[in-house]
Design a protein around this motif. Structure first.
Motif, short mmCIF file in Angstrom:
data_model
loop_
_atom_site.label_atom_id
_atom_site.label_comp_id
_atom_site.label_asym_id
_atom_site.label_seq_id
_atom_site.Cartn_x
_atom_site.Cartn_y
_atom_site.Cartn_z
N ILE A 26 0.76 -1.05 0.11
CA ILE A 26 0.10 -0.05 0.05
C ILE A 26 1.07 1.39 0.05
O ILE A 26 0.68 2.29 -0.64
N LYS A 27 2.01 1.27 0.87
CA LYS A 27 2.76 2.48 1.06
C LYS A 27 3.46 2.66 -0.19
O LYS A 27 3.85 3.49 -0.77
N ALA A 28 3.95 1.35 -1.03
CA ALA A 28 4.47 1.58 -2.24
C ALA A 28 4.12 2.12 -3.32
O ALA A 28 4.65 2.76 -4.23
N GLY A 29 2.83 2.09 -3.17
CA GLY A 29 1.93 2.81 -4.26
C GLY A 29 1.93 1.89 -5.55
O GLY A 29 2.13 0.71 -5.80
N GLU A 30 1.71 2.85 -6.55
CA GLU A 30 1.79 2.16 -8.18
C GLU A 30 3.09 1.67 -8.63
O GLU A 30 3.02 0.96 -9.56
N HIS A 31 4.03 2.05 -7.79
CA HIS A 31 5.51 1.35 -8.46
C HIS A 31 5.69 0.04 -8.00
O HIS A 31 6.29 -0.67 -8.43
N GLY A 32 4.86 -0.25 -6.94
CA GLY A 32 5.10 -1.68 -6.30
C GLY A 32 6.47 -1.97 -5.98
O GLY A 32 7.38 -1.32 -5.87
N MET A 33 6.74 -3.32 -5.82
CA MET A 33 7.95 -3.75 -5.30
C MET A 33 8.25 -5.14 -5.93
O MET A 33 7.17 -6.00 -6.08
N SER A 34 9.32 -5.57 -6.01
CA SER A 34 9.89 -6.81 -6.51
C SER A 34 9.53 -7.67 -5.22
O SER A 34 9.83 -7.54 -4.16
N ALA A 35 9.42 -9.13 -5.66
CA ALA A 35 9.37 -9.98 -4.36
C ALA A 35 10.83 -10.06 -3.50
O ALA A 35 10.71 -10.17 -2.29
N GLY A 36 12.14 -9.87 -4.22
CA GLY A 36 13.19 -9.70 -3.50
C GLY A 36 13.37 -8.43 -2.58
O GLY A 36 13.88 -8.51 -1.58
N ASP A 37 12.85 -7.45 -3.13
CA ASP A 37 12.67 -6.22 -2.32
C ASP A 37 11.72 -6.15 -1.06
O ASP A 37 12.31 -5.77 -0.05
N ILE A 38 10.59 -6.99 -1.26
CA ILE A 38 9.71 -7.28 -0.25
C ILE A 38 10.60 -7.95 0.80
O ILE A 38 10.37 -7.78 2.06
N SER A 39 11.03 -9.25 0.34
CA SER A 39 11.72 -10.04 1.31
C SER A 39 12.71 -9.49 2.02
O SER A 39 12.88 -9.66 3.38
N GLY A 40 13.52 -8.54 1.48
CA GLY A 40 14.64 -7.97 1.99
C GLY A 40 14.23 -6.66 3.07
O GLY A 40 14.82 -6.79 4.19
N THR A 41 13.21 -6.23 2.71
CA THR A 41 12.73 -5.11 3.36
C THR A 41 12.14 -5.69 4.90
O THR A 41 12.33 -5.18 5.92
N LEU A 42 11.30 -6.76 4.82
CA LEU A 42 10.67 -7.18 5.85
C LEU A 42 11.45 -8.46 6.51
O LEU A 42 11.20 -9.11 7.38
N GLU A 43 12.68 -8.91 6.03
CA GLU A 43 13.69 -9.75 6.43
C GLU A 43 13.05 -11.10 6.69
O GLU A 43 12.94 -11.69 7.78
N VAL A 44 12.45 -11.65 5.39
CA VAL A 44 11.59 -12.91 5.43
C VAL A 44 12.51 -13.55 4.41
O VAL A 44 12.70 -13.09 3.18
N ARG A 45 12.57 -14.93 4.45
CA ARG A 45 13.13 -15.55 3.33
C ARG A 45 12.55 -15.76 2.07
O ARG A 45 11.26 -15.77 2.35
#
Length: 125
Positions: A26-45
């Protein structure tokens, strides 16, 4: 949105990581995020993240778009609106005009100012 779709969305959001992912998108908006970026940001495998992204996508709360070799994820704003509309469908005892301030806040994204917090033993006078 029907009841079963709403239940699927709530089930998807009822897990901590998935709720964090949805809020991040929601915060990323229309640009979205890659799966790798989401994983890295949230520190999830990444394999755990992949499963959580699939659940959110099936629930109608996120969308994905392939960009080259990666997949970008976005919050599905229509899915979120559908869920919120389902919740507020019969609000305020059949007087939807009473809910209008809440709906305006959701649409405009501006929360009204909160009153200052007081200590529970503090006098209100």
């Amino acid at each position: 949105m029907d009841k079963n779709s709403a239940l699927n969305a709530f089930a998807a959001l009822s897990q901590s990581t998935r709720l964090d992912v949805f809020r991040l998108l929601i915060k990323a908006g229309e640009h979205g995020m890659s799966a790798g970026d989401i994983s890295g940001t949230l520190e999830v495998r990444q394999n755990t993240m992949s499963a959580n992204l699939a659940i959110l996508a099936r629930s109608g709360l996120i969308q994905s778009k392939r960009e080259g070799r990666s997949i970008h994820y976005f919050a599905d704003i229509n899915g979120m609106r559908g869920l919120l509309a389902f919740l507020m469908e019969e609000c305020c005892g059949g007087r939807p005009e009473k809910c209008q301030p809440v709906l305006d806040e959701l649409v405009c994204g501006q929360a009204p100012p909160r009153p200052p917090e007081r200590h529970p033993y503090e006098s209100s006078t």
